[in-house]
Design a protein around this motif. Structure first.
Motif, PDB file in Angstrom:
ATOM      1  N   THR A  86     -34.790 -10.304 -20.787  1.00 40.09           N
ATOM      2  CA  THR A  86     -35.228  -8.906 -20.781  1.00 40.09           C
ATOM      3  C   THR A  86     -36.685  -8.739 -20.376  1.00 40.09           C
ATOM      4  O   THR A  86     -37.159  -7.617 -20.267  1.00 40.09           O
ATOM      5  N   SER A 105     -33.085   0.282 -23.648  1.00 35.05           N
ATOM      6  CA  SER A 105     -32.151   1.327 -23.237  1.00 35.05           C
ATOM      7  C   SER A 105     -32.894   2.558 -22.736  1.00 35.05           C
ATOM      8  O   SER A 105     -32.527   3.150 -21.708  1.00 35.05           O
ATOM      9  N   GLN A 108     -34.187   2.081 -19.244  1.00 27.39           N
ATOM     10  CA  GLN A 108     -33.178   2.100 -18.190  1.00 27.39           C
ATOM     11  C   GLN A 108     -32.569   3.484 -18.008  1.00 27.39           C
ATOM     12  O   GLN A 108     -32.330   3.918 -16.878  1.00 27.39           O
ATOM     13  N   THR A 109     -32.317   4.182 -19.105  1.00 29.49           N
ATOM     14  CA  THR A 109     -31.712   5.517 -18.985  1.00 29.49           C
ATOM     15  C   THR A 109     -32.750   6.592 -18.674  1.00 29.49           C
ATOM     16  O   THR A 109     -32.428   7.590 -18.026  1.00 29.49           O
ATOM     17  N   ARG A 112     -35.278   4.764 -15.277  1.00 25.07           N
ATOM     18  CA  ARG A 112     -34.459   4.513 -14.092  1.00 25.07           C
ATOM     19  C   ARG A 112     -33.331   5.530 -13.933  1.00 25.07           C
ATOM     20  O   ARG A 112     -32.595   5.482 -12.948  1.00 25.07           O
ATOM     21  N   TRP A 114     -30.499   5.763 -15.454  1.00 27.76           N
ATOM     22  CA  TRP A 114     -29.154   5.214 -15.496  1.00 27.76           C
ATOM     23  C   TRP A 114     -28.321   5.969 -16.527  1.00 27.76           C
ATOM     24  O   TRP A 114     -28.842   6.627 -17.420  1.00 27.76           O
ATOM     25  N   ILE A 117     -27.442   1.807 -20.951  1.00 25.63           N
ATOM     26  CA  ILE A 117     -28.056   0.497 -20.821  1.00 25.63           C
ATOM     27  C   ILE A 117     -27.179  -0.362 -19.906  1.00 25.63           C
ATOM     28  O   ILE A 117     -25.946  -0.258 -19.922  1.00 25.63           O
ATOM     29  N   GLY A 118     -27.784  -1.174 -19.082  1.00 29.09           N
ATOM     30  CA  GLY A 118     -27.032  -1.888 -18.061  1.00 29.09           C
ATOM     31  C   GLY A 118     -26.284  -3.113 -18.546  1.00 29.09           C
ATOM     32  O   GLY A 118     -25.217  -3.445 -18.035  1.00 29.09           O
ATOM     33  N   HIS A 145     -26.120  -4.522 -14.190  1.00 30.52           N
ATOM     34  CA  HIS A 145     -27.018  -5.630 -14.526  1.00 30.52           C
ATOM     35  C   HIS A 145     -27.375  -6.514 -13.340  1.00 30.52           C
ATOM     36  O   HIS A 145     -28.441  -7.114 -13.313  1.00 30.52           O
TER      37      HIS A 145
END
Length: 253
Positions: A86, A105, A108-109, A112, A114, A117-118, A145
């Motif tokens: 990570t 998380s 990423q959310t 990024r 998303w 979480i990837g 991922h």
């Protein structure tokens, strides 16, 4: 396509026939240029590894956590796993792992944008395994991922930074092996073999549409231009594969 030896089994008793099939059904995987890569024995029966203890998303989702913003997507099965780190600090107290996962998380959310979480799973330095991406740990959830290779794979993230010289806790590598063994066994995949995957994104190591043979238990850098999961953790992957195969009940070659 693998070449398979053909034998006549019409007059062979059932038990013997099964043995003959196990001995003679052998194929040779080839790369894109037709060169033999390795011999791969046919897989006559699934070897289901024990499911390790996996803490659910509720163990790390807390106040301020961002829930999944879209319904999960699924593939037909998981045939490979990618191991990550990570890139976060190593000297954490394991009781703080849920907060660390919430932070990952959120990055990423939020950062990024998303949907979730990837990673499908995360493992801390004490060997605790957490469910990551929503959708059910026993189902083939499509993660985010390994760009180009998210389909038919699962992502396992080691919480920490494992570049050259870093200590990789034994509890962590054992947990990675355990979850990889179980997840791959659901698709009857030997973690020591190579599997054929097709790149879906030209930003990976391979142009979109390219079929490639990759390790069934791979590092992030096998599919994407990155140093992840770090030199120290990468050095442990051969032993993790062997441990995962043993957990599946496979004989040591």
């Amino acid at each position: 396509m693998p070449r398979v030896a053909v034998v006549v089994l019409g007059c062979v008793p059932g038990v013997v026939a099964a043995t003959v099939l196990a001995l003679f059904a052998v194929g040779v995987e080839r790369d894109g240029g037709g060169q033999a890569v390795r011999e791969v024995a046919a897989r006559p029966a699934a070897r289901i590894a024990p499911r390790p203890d996996i803490l659910p998303r509720s163990a790390w989702l807390g106040p301020g956590a961002v829930p999944a913003r879209a319904a999960p997507r699924y593939d037909d099965k998981v045939v490979a796993v990618f191991v990550h780190h990570t890139d976060s600090p190593n000297g954490y107290d394991c009781a703080d792992s849920p907060r660390i996962i919430r932070s990952l998380s959120a990055g990423q959310t939020g950062g990024r944008d998303w949907d979730d979480i990837g990673y499908n799973f995360l493992v801390d330095r004490c060997g605790t395994i957490y469910e990551g991406r929503a959708g059910g740990v026993d189902r083939p959830v499509t993660g985010a991922h390994t760009q180009g290779f998210n389909h038919r794979t699962a992502g396992i993230a080691a919480i920490g930074t494992f570049t050259a010289g870093a200590e990789v806790p034994r509890a962590m590598t054992d947990a990675i092996a355990a979850v990889a063994a179980w997840k791959l066994s659901l698709g009857n995949t030997d973690p020591r073999t190579h599997v054929r995957l097709v790149s879906s994104n030209s930003r990976s190591r391979y142009t979109a549409g390219t079929p490639v043979l990759l390790p069934a238990l791979a590092g992030h850098n096998d599919g994407y231009m990155t140093t992840c999961p770090g030199a120290a953790l990468t050095a442990h992957l051969p032993q993790i594969r062997q441990t995962a195969a043993r957990l599946q009940g496979r004989a040591t070659p």
